[in-house]
Design a protein around this motif. Structure first.
Motif, mmCIF file in Angstrom:
data_model
loop_
_atom_site.group_PDB
_atom_site.id
_atom_site.type_symbol
_atom_site.label_atom_id
_atom_site.label_comp_id
_atom_site.label_asym_id
_atom_site.label_seq_id
_atom_site.Cartn_x
_atom_site.Cartn_y
_atom_site.Cartn_z
ATOM 1 N N GLU A 27 0.769 -1.256 -0.008
ATOM 2 C CA GLU A 27 0.056 -0.145 0.019
ATOM 3 C C GLU A 27 0.702 1.158 0.103
ATOM 4 O OE1 GLU A 27 -2.979 2.213 3.300
ATOM 5 O OE2 GLU A 27 -3.400 0.005 2.651
ATOM 6 N N MET A 28 0.348 2.198 -0.827
ATOM 7 C CA MET A 28 0.991 3.534 -0.648
ATOM 8 C C MET A 28 -0.228 4.603 -0.574
ATOM 9 S SD MET A 28 3.402 5.052 -3.876
ATOM 10 C CE MET A 28 4.469 6.421 -3.453
ATOM 11 N N THR A 29 0.032 5.717 0.063
ATOM 12 C CA THR A 29 -0.593 6.705 0.441
ATOM 13 C C THR A 29 0.050 8.188 0.027
ATOM 14 O OG1 THR A 29 -1.641 5.538 2.231
ATOM 15 C CG2 THR A 29 -2.149 8.034 2.121
ATOM 16 N N ILE A 30 -0.672 9.002 -0.803
ATOM 17 C CA ILE A 30 0.041 10.303 -1.183
ATOM 18 C C ILE A 30 -1.154 11.445 -0.774
ATOM 19 C CG2 ILE A 30 0.614 11.523 -3.162
ATOM 20 C CD1 ILE A 30 2.268 9.163 -2.671
ATOM 21 N N ASP A 31 -0.600 12.152 -0.095
ATOM 22 C CA ASP A 31 -1.653 13.202 0.400
ATOM 23 C C ASP A 31 -1.360 14.769 -0.532
ATOM 24 O OD1 ASP A 31 -3.095 15.238 1.527
ATOM 25 O OD2 ASP A 31 -2.143 15.333 3.569
ATOM 26 N N PHE A 32 -2.046 14.778 -1.470
ATOM 27 C CA PHE A 32 -2.012 15.847 -2.266
ATOM 28 C C PHE A 32 -2.001 17.302 -1.948
ATOM 29 C CE2 PHE A 32 -3.399 12.517 -5.392
ATOM 30 C CZ PHE A 32 -2.033 12.500 -6.188
ATOM 31 N N LYS A 33 -2.577 17.366 -0.718
ATOM 32 C CA LYS A 33 -2.700 18.622 -0.025
ATOM 33 C C LYS A 33 -1.396 19.036 0.600
ATOM 34 C CE LYS A 33 -5.697 17.630 3.084
ATOM 35 N NZ LYS A 33 -5.877 16.438 2.779
ATOM 36 N N ASP A 34 -0.310 18.100 0.819
ATOM 37 C CA ASP A 34 0.933 18.325 1.286
ATOM 38 C C ASP A 34 1.982 18.903 0.398
ATOM 39 O OD1 ASP A 34 3.577 18.380 2.529
ATOM 40 O OD2 ASP A 34 3.862 16.101 2.584
ATOM 41 N N ARG A 35 2.171 20.216 0.470
ATOM 42 C CA ARG A 35 3.038 20.693 -0.451
ATOM 43 C C ARG A 35 4.470 21.281 0.212
ATOM 44 N NH1 ARG A 35 0.260 21.647 -5.139
ATOM 45 N NH2 ARG A 35 -1.329 20.015 -4.907
ATOM 46 N N GLU A 36 4.823 20.571 1.195
ATOM 47 C CA GLU A 36 6.123 20.759 1.899
ATOM 48 C C GLU A 36 6.876 19.604 1.234
ATOM 49 O OE1 GLU A 36 7.100 22.980 4.161
ATOM 50 O OE2 GLU A 36 5.181 23.985 4.067
ATOM 51 N N ASN A 37 6.611 18.535 0.623
ATOM 52 C CA ASN A 37 7.258 17.506 0.046
ATOM 53 C C ASN A 37 6.652 17.221 -1.250
ATOM 54 O OD1 ASN A 37 8.416 16.509 2.678
ATOM 55 N ND2 ASN A 37 6.454 16.416 3.371
ATOM 56 N N MET A 38 7.593 16.619 -2.165
ATOM 57 C CA MET A 38 7.254 16.185 -3.510
ATOM 58 C C MET A 38 7.632 14.654 -3.516
ATOM 59 S SD MET A 38 8.867 19.087 -5.660
ATOM 60 C CE MET A 38 8.798 20.963 -5.311
ATOM 61 N N ASN A 39 6.963 14.137 -4.483
ATOM 62 C CA ASN A 39 7.114 12.637 -4.903
ATOM 63 C C ASN A 39 7.691 12.582 -6.139
ATOM 64 O OD1 ASN A 39 5.001 12.288 -2.648
ATOM 65 N ND2 ASN A 39 5.403 10.300 -3.172
ATOM 66 N N ASN A 40 8.274 11.398 -6.310
ATOM 67 C CA ASN A 40 8.710 11.212 -7.677
ATOM 68 C C ASN A 40 9.834 12.264 -8.312
ATOM 69 O OD1 ASN A 40 9.066 9.338 -9.825
ATOM 70 N ND2 ASN A 40 7.468 10.403 -11.132
ATOM 71 N N THR A 41 10.733 12.840 -7.546
ATOM 72 C CA THR A 41 11.576 13.801 -7.933
ATOM 73 C C THR A 41 12.867 13.341 -8.826
ATOM 74 O OG1 THR A 41 12.697 13.852 -5.789
ATOM 75 C CG2 THR A 41 10.723 15.379 -6.282
ATOM 76 N N GLU A 42 13.065 12.071 -8.599
ATOM 77 C CA GLU A 42 14.260 11.413 -9.232
ATOM 78 C C GLU A 42 13.958 10.400 -10.228
ATOM 79 O OE1 GLU A 42 16.365 9.523 -6.103
ATOM 80 O OE2 GLU A 42 16.838 11.154 -5.180
ATOM 81 N N TYR A 43 12.943 10.729 -10.966
ATOM 82 C CA TYR A 43 12.626 9.821 -12.202
ATOM 83 C C TYR A 43 13.454 10.014 -13.338
ATOM 84 C CZ TYR A 43 9.890 13.317 -14.874
ATOM 85 O OH TYR A 43 9.819 14.364 -15.477
ATOM 86 N N TYR A 44 13.977 11.405 -13.454
ATOM 87 C CA TYR A 44 14.750 11.868 -14.700
ATOM 88 C C TYR A 44 16.232 11.276 -14.253
ATOM 89 C CZ TYR A 44 16.498 14.704 -18.346
ATOM 90 O OH TYR A 44 17.240 15.265 -19.834
ATOM 91 N N PRO A 45 17.020 10.848 -15.288
ATOM 92 C CA PRO A 45 18.349 10.179 -14.967
ATOM 93 C C PRO A 45 19.070 11.207 -15.015
ATOM 94 C CG PRO A 45 17.442 9.925 -17.410
ATOM 95 C CD PRO A 45 16.410 10.509 -16.650
ATOM 96 N N TRP A 46 19.400 11.871 -13.844
ATOM 97 C CA TRP A 46 20.743 12.677 -14.015
ATOM 98 C C TRP A 46 21.209 12.500 -12.341
ATOM 99 C CZ3 TRP A 46 21.856 16.651 -18.156
ATOM 100 C CH2 TRP A 46 22.721 17.342 -17.601
ATOM 101 N N PRO A 47 22.297 12.396 -11.981
ATOM 102 C CA PRO A 47 23.391 11.622 -12.842
ATOM 103 C C PRO A 47 22.941 10.225 -13.414
ATOM 104 C CG PRO A 47 24.219 11.738 -10.760
ATOM 105 C CD PRO A 47 22.680 12.516 -10.703
ATOM 106 N N LEU A 48 23.498 9.541 -14.074
ATOM 107 C CA LEU A 48 23.319 8.160 -14.383
ATOM 108 C C LEU A 48 23.668 7.171 -13.103
ATOM 109 C CD1 LEU A 48 24.123 8.010 -18.185
ATOM 110 C CD2 LEU A 48 22.068 8.465 -17.157
ATOM 111 N N GLU A 49 24.705 7.546 -12.409
ATOM 112 C CA GLU A 49 25.223 6.732 -11.612
ATOM 113 C C GLU A 49 25.359 7.357 -10.367
ATOM 114 O OE1 GLU A 49 27.897 2.875 -11.927
ATOM 115 O OE2 GLU A 49 29.071 4.343 -11.899
ATOM 116 N N LYS A 50 24.768 6.888 -9.102
ATOM 117 C CA LYS A 50 24.931 7.641 -7.903
ATOM 118 C C LYS A 50 25.228 6.624 -6.682
ATOM 119 C CE LYS A 50 20.033 8.760 -8.199
ATOM 120 N NZ LYS A 50 19.025 9.689 -8.220
ATOM 121 N N GLU A 51 25.698 7.044 -5.696
ATOM 122 C CA GLU A 51 25.880 6.302 -4.325
ATOM 123 C C GLU A 51 24.357 5.900 -3.643
ATOM 124 O OE1 GLU A 51 28.553 5.173 -3.345
ATOM 125 O OE2 GLU A 51 29.944 6.030 -5.114
#
Length: 739
Positions: free
Chosen positions: A561-585
């Motif tokens: 299960e996953m819950t997403i509160d769209f009212k919460d604007r202090e945080n974001m989801n899915n900010t790392e889908y774009y591949p930059w950099p390609l390799e990271k720790e």
């Protein structure tokens, strides 16, 4: 006396306190005081561990010109000519600095340098120094860094970075206009340029056309290479390259651009205008009635648009690179509308050429998207927040599905059946327009049996797939085999093959040609399907170890299960889908569902686009979701392989929205993730990140079932709850060398 006091002031100012340097700012408008300050700072910095290039910067700024000259001479002697473009500018700047007349000395040095260079090196200079001019950025970067210093002391690292930034600002601010003009004059020496052509269209409009021929070839008939572009004023070097390769270079700009009158409407008229320009070319006295087209991004789209209604008899081949497909991958991605196109609209429509000032106003665009996100207003109110009407953006708002607005721009379904000319499609694993390029490729193959259509794809992004890759892509070192010169070599080898009857480019050994990352080799297959001979499947599981759920080889009864509160604007989801950099720790372990496989028991090559069939229930009517695919290497690093982002209600058909039934188990499939080819070493693990899209880069789907563009935070009363079952499967297409 004043000079002595001034010098003493700077000496005291930069006395070190441990690893700190005393620092007192001067006015940025006082260039003399600033230069003296930077000279003192460069002298005070630790230079023991600097690279040769960085050492040169400090020697130059500190006034040690003899040492600087020796350093840059050594660097140039050890660097191939095509890689020493910037070093040559720096050396000429140094020599001009120590002369009695900086401007005249630099101009004469650069003119002589150009005279001693061949056509292709000068065009490379144009591409590098003019088309990718970063002078304004260098100036702003130094000024911002300087203004942001608020203490009386700075660290050695800060001091070194400031000197480096001052170097770039100083050199390019002093030389840009000079080498721009000298390169422009050198072009006139080599080429005949007719830049005042206006061609009337059948519907009463006009388009601006530019023709370039190499001097000494004007009396002969040649094939023409056409670039059709909205980017007025930026493609001349490409047409000159065609002229130097033995063709006539032709540039056509979108109606309303450059010399043509009327309003600029991107995408709207290329489906007729390009055809008419090809017809005009075929009737010119210098034409042998053979036309080829090439170009990337928008210039790739125009090639396909030219064949919307029919293929002109004179059009013999196209080479679309990283071609965007309106309504497919721009301005939306699987029907999820991104906001990067918002600023692009002003960039290309504000004037007859390009509005660089608007495009580079990053503060404006970042502020806009952040204000939109935090305020929670509807996506179609973006230009209201901006305070400036965006006509194109408002048009996009009216067409969230792939409807007639988009279909009229490029070939649609059976219209691909008539396209019977040779085509070379080029894209990259990390090309932002890969979905567009592959859409054209797949549709052409769907409606034409075994077309004469080749594909070349490698570890390239949107820029390098239409020019030349560099040694590193987003911090990842490419295999040497991937470092081919696409624009200067491959493209014209193809034109020579089709238009002059020469040998086919050696790298095109079959219809599908792709570089396998991590192997230093290319693979060549007759089709996309032939890229794979096996599939590795993973099912989502609720079994959890620390931050990771498990990936299992069989369906299971799990529920995650996953819950997403769209009212919460202090945080974001899915900010790392774009591949930059390609390799990271590390990757973000907090805003998503993470799944990890057991270690691979043997090496395997992932070839193609990974597939997904997610089974879930949500308490809403729709959701925008993403799936990111990582390789967790045996060394513990995360390599970004591919991703998918899309809207569940359009999964079955991008033309028609099919809303989900709340709290009802449904299956949503996807098969057009980013294509990739990479060797995964034994011991690697597969990491899959499943997420809901909620960030400041794209519209937010609140799940009400209304048009997402009109939804706002007022629609976020109830958090989204999504439950994935153990029947959710992710399939990786692979090439198993053991088979």
């Amino acid at each position: 006396m004043k000079k002595i006091v001034f010098a003493l002031f700077f000496t005291i100012q930069f006395a070190s306190i441990g690893q700190e340097l005393l620092f007192k700012k001067v006015a940025l408008t006082d260039s003399i005081a600033l230069a003296k300050q930077m000279k003192q700072l460069a002298s005070a910095c630790d230079q023991q561990k600097l690279s040769a290039f960085d050492l040169f910067k400090f020697q130059l700024i500190s006034g040690k010109y003899k040492d600087a000259n020796a350093t840059i001479e050594l660097s140039i002697n050890n660097t191939p000519q095509e890689e020493s473009i910037y070093l040559d500018v720096y050396q000429q700047y140094l020599k001009a600095t120590i002369s009695s007349n900086f401007t005249e000395t630099f101009k004469q040095l650069y003119k002589k340098y150009l005279m001693n260079s061949d056509d292709f090196h000068v065009l490379n200079l144009d591409d590098t120094l003019i088309s990718r001019d970063a002078t304004d950025y260098f100036i702003a970067d130094f000024n911002d860094s300087y203004k942001n210093i608020e203490t009386d002391t700075i660290s050695m690292e800060t001091a070194q970075n400031l000197v480096k930034k001052y170097f770039f600002k100083t050199v390019y601010a002093a030389t840009r206009d000079l080498f721009f003009e000298e390169i422009k004059q050198d072009h006139k020496r080599r080429y005949y340029i007719n830049d005042s052509i206006l061609i009337p269209t059948k519907d009463g409009a006009e388009v601006s056309v530019l023709v370039i021929q190499r001097k000494g070839t004007i009396s002969t008939k040649n094939s023409a290479i056409l670039m059709a572009s909205i980017y007025a004023g930026t493609n001349e070097a490409g047409a000159m390259l065609s002229a130097s390769k033995g063709y006539v270079g032709v540039i056509m700009n979108t109606r309303g651009k450059r010399l043509s009158s009327g309003e600029v409407k991107p995408f709207e008229y290329e489906n007729t205008d390009v055809y008419e320009v090809i017809d005009w070319i075929s009737k010119q006295p210098w034409s042998n009635q053979k036309v080829g087209m090439y170009g990337g991004s928008y210039n790739g789209f125009t090639q396909w648009a030219s064949m919307k209604h029919k293929v002109h008899p004179a059009l013999k081949t196209i080479v679309p690179m990283v071609a965007i497909a309106p309504g497919i991958d721009y301005p939306m991605e699987n029907n999820v509308l991104h906001n990067y196109s918002y600023s692009w609209n002003f960039y290309v429509t504000n004037n007859k050429y390009l509005d660089y000032k608007a495009a580079q106003d990053f503060n404006r665009w970042n502020t806009l998207k952040n204000n939109w996100y935090t305020s929670g207003v509807a996506f179609n109110k973006l230009d209201s927040l901006d305070g400036q009407v965006n006509k194109l953006w408002n048009a996009y708002m009216q067409h969230p599905s792939y409807d007639d607005f988009w279909k009229k721009m490029i070939p649609y379904k059976e219209e691909f059946a008539k396209i019977n000319i040779p085509i070379l499609t080029i894209t990259g694993y990390y090309d932002d327009s890969q979905r567009g390029a592959m859409y054209y490729y797949n549709q052409h193959h769907k409606y034409v049996k075994n077309p004469n259509h080749y594909l070349l794809v490698g570890p390239y992004d949107h820029w390098t797939a239409q020019t030349q890759p560099e040694a590193y892509l987003r911090n990842y070192k490419l295999d040497k085999a991937a470092l081919i010169n696409i624009r200067y070599d491959l493209v014209y080898q193809w034109f020579d093959y089709i238009l002059k009857g020469k040998e086919k480019p050696s790298i095109l050994k079959d219809k599908v040609n792709f570089q396998v990352m991590g192997t230093n080799t290319w693979m060549h297959k007759p089709s996309l399907a032939a890229m794979t001979n096996d599939t590795v499947q993973f099912y989502l599981s609720a079994h959890k170890t620390k931050d990771f759920y498990a990936l299992e080889s069989k369906p299971n009864s799990s529920k995650v299960e996953m819950t997403i509160d769209f009212k919460d604007r202090e945080n974001m989801n899915n900010t790392e889908y774009y591949p930059w950099p390609l390799e990271k720790e590390n990757i973000n372990l907090k805003d998503c569902l993470l799944f990890k496989s057991n270690p691979l028991k043997e090496d395997v090559i992932i070839n193609g686009s990974f597939l997904g069939n997610l089974e879930f229930a949500i308490n809403k009517k729709d959701v925008d979701y993403s799936v990111i695919l990582y390789q967790l290497t045996p060394e513990g690093k995360y390599f970004h392989l591919s991703y998918y982002i899309g809207r569940a209600s359009f999964a079955k058909n991008r033309e028609h929205r099919n809303l989900l039934t709340p709290n009802h188990i449904t299956q949503v499939s996807f098969n057009n993730s980013k294509l990739i080819s990479k060797k995964l070493e034994k011991g690697s693990r597969i990491v899959i990140v499943v997420n809901v899209n909620k960030n400041n880069n794209a519209q937010i789907n609140y799940g009400t079932g209304k048009d997402v563009n009109v939804e706002s935070i007022k629609d976020a009363k109830t958090p989204l709850k999504i439950i994935f079952t153990g029947n959710s499967i992710i399939s990786l297409p692979v090439w198993n060398t053991a088979k």
